[in-house]
Design a protein around this motif. Structure first.
Motif, PDB file in Angstrom:
ATOM      1  N   LYS A   1     151.749  82.224  23.395  1.00  0.00           N
ATOM      2  CA  LYS A   1     152.035  81.090  24.264  1.00  0.00           C
ATOM      3  C   LYS A   1     152.659  81.601  25.547  1.00  0.00           C
ATOM      4  CE  LYS A   1     156.551  79.908  22.289  1.00  0.00           C
ATOM      5  NZ  LYS A   1     157.341  78.865  21.676  1.00  0.00           N
ATOM      6  N   GLN A   2     152.432  80.829  26.630  1.00  0.00           N
ATOM      7  CA  GLN A   2     152.961  81.216  27.932  1.00  0.00           C
ATOM      8  C   GLN A   2     153.434  79.957  28.654  1.00  0.00           C
ATOM      9  OE1 GLN A   2     150.099  83.069  30.527  1.00  0.00           O
ATOM     10  NE2 GLN A   2     151.507  83.134  32.249  1.00  0.00           N
ATOM     11  N   GLN A   3     154.680  80.001  29.137  1.00  0.00           N
ATOM     12  CA  GLN A   3     155.177  78.892  29.938  1.00  0.00           C
ATOM     13  C   GLN A   3     154.479  78.931  31.288  1.00  0.00           C
ATOM     14  OE1 GLN A   3     159.441  77.804  30.021  1.00  0.00           O
ATOM     15  NE2 GLN A   3     159.277  78.142  32.222  1.00  0.00           N
ATOM     16  N   VAL A   4     153.866  77.823  31.669  1.00  0.00           N
ATOM     17  CA  VAL A   4     153.106  77.741  32.908  1.00  0.00           C
ATOM     18  C   VAL A   4     153.929  77.066  34.011  1.00  0.00           C
ATOM     19  CG1 VAL A   4     151.011  76.794  33.964  1.00  0.00           C
ATOM     20  CG2 VAL A   4     150.942  77.666  31.626  1.00  0.00           C
ATOM     21  N   TYR A   5     154.757  76.110  33.641  1.00  0.00           N
ATOM     22  CA  TYR A   5     155.493  75.327  34.624  1.00  0.00           C
ATOM     23  C   TYR A   5     156.733  74.744  33.965  1.00  0.00           C
ATOM     24  CZ  TYR A   5     156.539  71.662  38.033  1.00  0.00           C
ATOM     25  OH  TYR A   5     157.167  70.860  38.949  1.00  0.00           O
ATOM     26  N   ASP A   6     157.803  74.612  34.769  1.00  0.00           N
ATOM     27  CA  ASP A   6     159.037  74.026  34.251  1.00  0.00           C
ATOM     28  C   ASP A   6     159.786  73.351  35.399  1.00  0.00           C
ATOM     29  OD1 ASP A   6     160.924  73.867  31.897  1.00  0.00           O
ATOM     30  OD2 ASP A   6     162.244  74.784  33.395  1.00  0.00           O
ATOM     31  N   ASN A   7     160.286  72.134  35.152  1.00  0.00           N
ATOM     32  CA  ASN A   7     161.183  71.462  36.088  1.00  0.00           C
ATOM     33  C   ASN A   7     162.219  70.692  35.269  1.00  0.00           C
ATOM     34  OD1 ASN A   7     160.265  68.783  35.511  1.00  0.00           O
ATOM     35  ND2 ASN A   7     158.680  68.897  37.075  1.00  0.00           N
ATOM     36  N   PRO A   8     163.117  69.947  35.876  1.00  0.00           N
ATOM     37  CA  PRO A   8     164.151  69.261  35.086  1.00  0.00           C
ATOM     38  C   PRO A   8     163.629  68.205  34.109  1.00  0.00           C
ATOM     39  CG  PRO A   8     164.858  69.468  37.368  1.00  0.00           C
ATOM     40  CD  PRO A   8     163.414  69.893  37.323  1.00  0.00           C
ATOM     41  N   TRP A   9     162.376  67.765  34.260  1.00  0.00           N
ATOM     42  CA  TRP A   9     161.860  66.683  33.429  1.00  0.00           C
ATOM     43  C   TRP A   9     160.820  67.123  32.413  1.00  0.00           C
ATOM     44  CZ3 TRP A   9     162.278  66.637  38.724  1.00  0.00           C
ATOM     45  CH2 TRP A   9     163.358  65.897  39.221  1.00  0.00           C
TER      46      TRP A   9
END
Length: 188
Positions: free
Chosen positions: A14-22
């Motif tokens: 698995k790979q994190q593609v995007y992250d923001n506060p929500w």
């Protein structure tokens, strides 16, 4: 052969593609239930979705209108918002009702929990009916440009049935409340 309730998916990586506060978006390399390689994307919500059907003694409820960026259209909905996962959902519901409508309710009943789009997200929604209403001052967030209107419940039910209201939480909540009213399970 897997039991039907056991997870048939195998995660290779698995790979994190995007992250923001929500939200957080993760891409998974998988072996799917038929044994073939593939990918799966999952949107993880960092907040719980909350929706409230406020009902007064005359069977009026309150709709909140706002322009929805993701849909590029205006939407009429029950008062809704989000609460951080560690927060008590009822506390989030009370806050959202006050923020958006200025209403405070004496009585709260959780009426439903549902997953809003379980094919790509893990978002959980908790729906409430609120009665014993008193009016106070609304205090919407600075990102919200809201119109609040008081509407008889039967009119909102018609709007749902006629497809004028398409918000999933609103549709589910109004249909559930209609059933509960028919069964005599809501005291105003």
């Amino acid at each position: 052969m897997h039991h039907p309730q056991e997870n048939p998916w195998k995660i290779k990586s698995k790979q994190q593609v995007y992250d923001n506060p929500w939200i957080n978006l993760t891409e998974y390399q998988v072996i799917n239930p038929s044994g073939n390689p593939g990918i799966y994307g999952k949107v993880h919500f960092k907040n719980r979705a909350i929706g409230i059907v406020p009902l007064d003694a005359d069977m009026n409820t309150y709709l909140v209108g706002q322009y929805r960026f993701t849909l590029n259209e205006y939407s009429w909905e029950i008062p809704e918002g989000g609460g951080p996962l560690p927060e008590d959902p009822l506390d989030a519901a009370k806050r959202e009702l006050l923020e958006e409508t200025g209403l405070v309710a004496a009585n709260w009943t959780e009426i439903q929990r549902l997953h809003l789009s379980n094919s790509v997200t893990d978002e959980l929604s908790i729906l409430y009916v609120a009665t014993g209403l008193t009016q106070h001052e609304a205090d919407p967030e600075d990102t919200e440009q809201l119109i609040v209107k008081k509407v008889h419940f039967d009119e909102v039910y018609r709007m749902v049935c006629d497809g004028e209201i398409t918000d999933a939480m609103t549709v589910a909540a109004i249909l559930k409340v209609k059933l509960m009213l028919a069964e005599g399970n809501i005291a105003l």
